[in-house]
Design a protein around this motif. Structure first.
Motif, PDB file in Angstrom:
ATOM      1  N   GLU A 106      -1.319  -0.697   5.879  1.00  0.00           N
ATOM      2  CA  GLU A 106      -0.074  -0.535   4.678  1.00  0.00           C
ATOM      3  C   GLU A 106       0.903   0.135   4.277  1.00  0.00           C
ATOM      4  N   PHE A 107       1.507   1.078   5.257  1.00  0.00           N
ATOM      5  CA  PHE A 107       2.840   1.834   5.712  1.00  0.00           C
ATOM      6  C   PHE A 107       3.282   0.678   6.647  1.00  0.00           C
ATOM      7  N   ASP A 108       2.968  -0.496   7.379  1.00  0.00           N
ATOM      8  CA  ASP A 108       3.541  -1.006   8.743  1.00  0.00           C
ATOM      9  C   ASP A 108       4.706  -1.425   7.734  1.00  0.00           C
ATOM     10  N   GLU A 109       4.815  -2.072   7.064  1.00  0.00           N
ATOM     11  CA  GLU A 109       6.498  -2.708   6.403  1.00  0.00           C
ATOM     12  C   GLU A 109       6.955  -1.706   5.453  1.00  0.00           C
ATOM     13  N   ARG A 110       6.729  -0.080   5.567  1.00  0.00           N
ATOM     14  CA  ARG A 110       7.432   0.476   4.794  1.00  0.00           C
ATOM     15  C   ARG A 110       8.406   1.459   5.429  1.00  0.00           C
ATOM     16  N   GLU A 111       9.821   1.415   4.648  1.00  0.00           N
ATOM     17  CA  GLU A 111      11.272   1.972   5.223  1.00  0.00           C
ATOM     18  C   GLU A 111      11.295   2.859   5.456  1.00  0.00           C
ATOM     19  N   ASP A 112      10.495   3.933   5.118  1.00  0.00           N
ATOM     20  CA  ASP A 112      10.549   5.770   4.891  1.00  0.00           C
ATOM     21  C   ASP A 112       8.354   5.876   5.113  1.00  0.00           C
ATOM     22  N   LEU A 117       3.837   7.912   1.577  1.00  0.00           N
ATOM     23  CA  LEU A 117       2.567   8.349   1.542  1.00  0.00           C
ATOM     24  C   LEU A 117       2.949   9.524  -0.017  1.00  0.00           C
ATOM     25  N   MET A 118       4.250  10.157  -0.112  1.00  0.00           N
ATOM     26  CA  MET A 118       3.637  10.800  -0.896  1.00  0.00           C
ATOM     27  C   MET A 118       3.834  10.074  -2.646  1.00  0.00           C
ATOM     28  N   MET A 119       4.511   8.991  -2.575  1.00  0.00           N
ATOM     29  CA  MET A 119       3.814   8.335  -3.721  1.00  0.00           C
ATOM     30  C   MET A 119       2.566   7.875  -3.790  1.00  0.00           C
ATOM     31  N   ARG A 120       1.984   7.666  -2.801  1.00  0.00           N
ATOM     32  CA  ARG A 120       1.140   7.253  -2.986  1.00  0.00           C
ATOM     33  C   ARG A 120      -0.154   8.702  -3.749  1.00  0.00           C
ATOM     34  N   ILE A 121       0.296  10.129  -3.072  1.00  0.00           N
ATOM     35  CA  ILE A 121      -0.488  11.295  -3.004  1.00  0.00           C
ATOM     36  C   ILE A 121      -0.210  11.733  -4.654  1.00  0.00           C
ATOM     37  N   ASP A 122       1.361  10.946  -5.383  1.00  0.00           N
ATOM     38  CA  ASP A 122       1.335  11.464  -6.001  1.00  0.00           C
ATOM     39  C   ASP A 122       0.698  10.648  -7.952  1.00  0.00           C
ATOM     40  N   ALA A 123       0.556   9.432  -7.179  1.00  0.00           N
ATOM     41  CA  ALA A 123      -0.202   8.605  -8.046  1.00  0.00           C
ATOM     42  C   ALA A 123      -2.323   9.209  -7.731  1.00  0.00           C
ATOM     43  N   PHE A 124      -2.825   9.888  -6.445  1.00  0.00           N
ATOM     44  CA  PHE A 124      -4.002  10.403  -6.571  1.00  0.00           C
ATOM     45  C   PHE A 124      -3.685  11.116  -7.425  1.00  0.00           C
TER      46      PHE A 124
END
Ligand SMILES: [Zn+2]
Length: 383
Positions: A106-112, A117-124
């Motif tokens: 899921e992180f493969d295509e991400r620029e940063d 990861l931090m956006m997902r942590i925030d949502a979590f």
């Protein structure tokens, strides 16, 4: 509030105990009973600890056990593997209340990847209803720099090279962040929360999509000059086989990981049931693959045992969980191959948390280091 060295010592003793009487705290810390009474009163008032049931029977005075107050601190564990990322939120007793996982792809295509990861942590965290955490522990199946602030590389995963993860997360979440290679984090989990609490010399090996290992000697994790000690997966077992991602030929990792077992089985079997189903039906090819893998792991571990003389070797992960024959073959090979003086009294066992060893290791890092660092800072200041 800032605690004094004695207060921190008492708190740490209670945290590591799983329930302890005031008298035992006095015995363990060397502080007087009067000091313990005073300190525990303050720790109760400040809600660092709570009282449990009275224990003891007969004529003697019954004792009340002291426990860490689960709601005092909250920790975030992050387990970054080659295949998936796991997040877990735990209380002061390291009981997990919320958990989530993502695939690495899921992180493969991400620029940063770090921002992602931090956006997902925030949502979590949002979902869990927690606005503040007290410490973060990160275990990563890759290379971590000797300052333990950067991820240098995660094999097979793009975008994770030279990532200044500790600094960025400390800024964002305003709490200490502890980074460790995942084999070492798993070993810390075993030492702090698992079966190695009273053991000083042991090894933890976890085999899933990769091979990771953590070595503890004299109660301390072995790091080496470049913080990469324990690269068990890249020990050569047969240099006439496949080329490994590391560039070398015939690394343990090219023969015994879950996908490689499946591939070996498929090469022998052709069509037919999956390896796991075939194993359940005592399929000869599936059993052969397990025996060969068990021998390779056993040979590598025999060398490691001769070198470090551990009291225990813990193994875990789906390769051992799904194929018990591999565990048996590892045991047999170690008895045959390792030096007989090194294996006297040594035990081989399954690790405490199976598939969850990585996330428990990350949480153990956060929970234990948080308090230990505070004590070390005080000791430095006091000396
Ligand atoms: Zn390799």
């Amino acid at each position: 509030m800032k605690l004094s060295p004695s207060e921190l010592l008492v708190l740490q003793t209670i945290q590591q105990s799983g329930g302890i009487s005031r008298k035992t705290v006095a015995d363990k810390t060397g502080l007087s009973q009067a000091s313990i009474t005073k300190i525990s009163k303050m720790l109760l008032e400040q809600r660092f600890i709570v009282e449990g049931n009275r224990i003891g029977s007969g004529q003697g005075r019954k004792e009340v056990l002291l426990y860490p107050n689960p709601d005092k601190f909250y920790f975030l564990g992050i387990d970054i593997g080659g295949y998936r990322v796991r997040l877990a939120l735990a209380d002061y007793n390291l009981e997990i209340s919320h958990e989530h996982e993502y695939l690495m792809t899921e992180f493969d295509e991400r620029e940063d990847v770090l921002q992602e990861l931090m956006m997902r942590i925030d949502a979590f965290l949002n979902e869990s209803g927690r606005t503040h955490i007290d410490a973060i522990g990160i275990g990563v199946t890759g290379i971590v720099d000797s300052g333990r602030s950067r991820i240098l590389n995660i094999p097979n995963c793009n975008g994770w090279d030279n990532l200044n993860i500790v600094h960025e997360m400390e800024r964002r979440y305003r709490c200490p962040v502890y980074l460790e290679e995942s084999g070492r984090a798993m070993a810390c989990g075993e030492k702090i929360l698992g079966k190695a609490r009273d053991i000083e010399d042991f090894i933890v090996v976890h085999i899933a999509f990769g091979v990771v290992a953590g070595v503890f000697i004299n109660g301390q994790p072995l790091r080496g000059f470049n913080n990469v000690a324990g690269l068990l997966g890249h020990i050569t077992v047969d240099d006439k086989t496949y080329r490994c991602l590391c560039g070398n030929y015939g690394c343990l990792e090219t023969t015994v990981t879950y996908p490689m077992l499946e591939e070996e089985y498929r090469n022998k079997q052709g069509d037919g049931p999956r390896m796991l189903d075939a194993y359940g039906m005592n399929n000869k090819n599936a059993l052969d693959v397990c025996i060969t893998a068990g021998k390779s792991i056993g040979v590598v571990l025999s060398n490691v045992i001769n070198l470090f003389n551990p009291a225990m070797v813990f193994v875990g992960g789906p390769v051992f969980d799904h194929f018990p024959l591999i565990f048996e073959e590892v045991k047999r090979t170690i008895l045959l191959r390792a030096n007989r003086f090194a294996t006297v009294g040594m035990k081989l066992a399954k690790s405490s948390f199976h598939d969850r060893q990585g996330i428990m290791g990350a949480l153990a890092l956060a929970g234990s280091r948080c308090l230990t660092e505070e004590i070390e800072r005080l000791e430095v200041r006091g000396s």
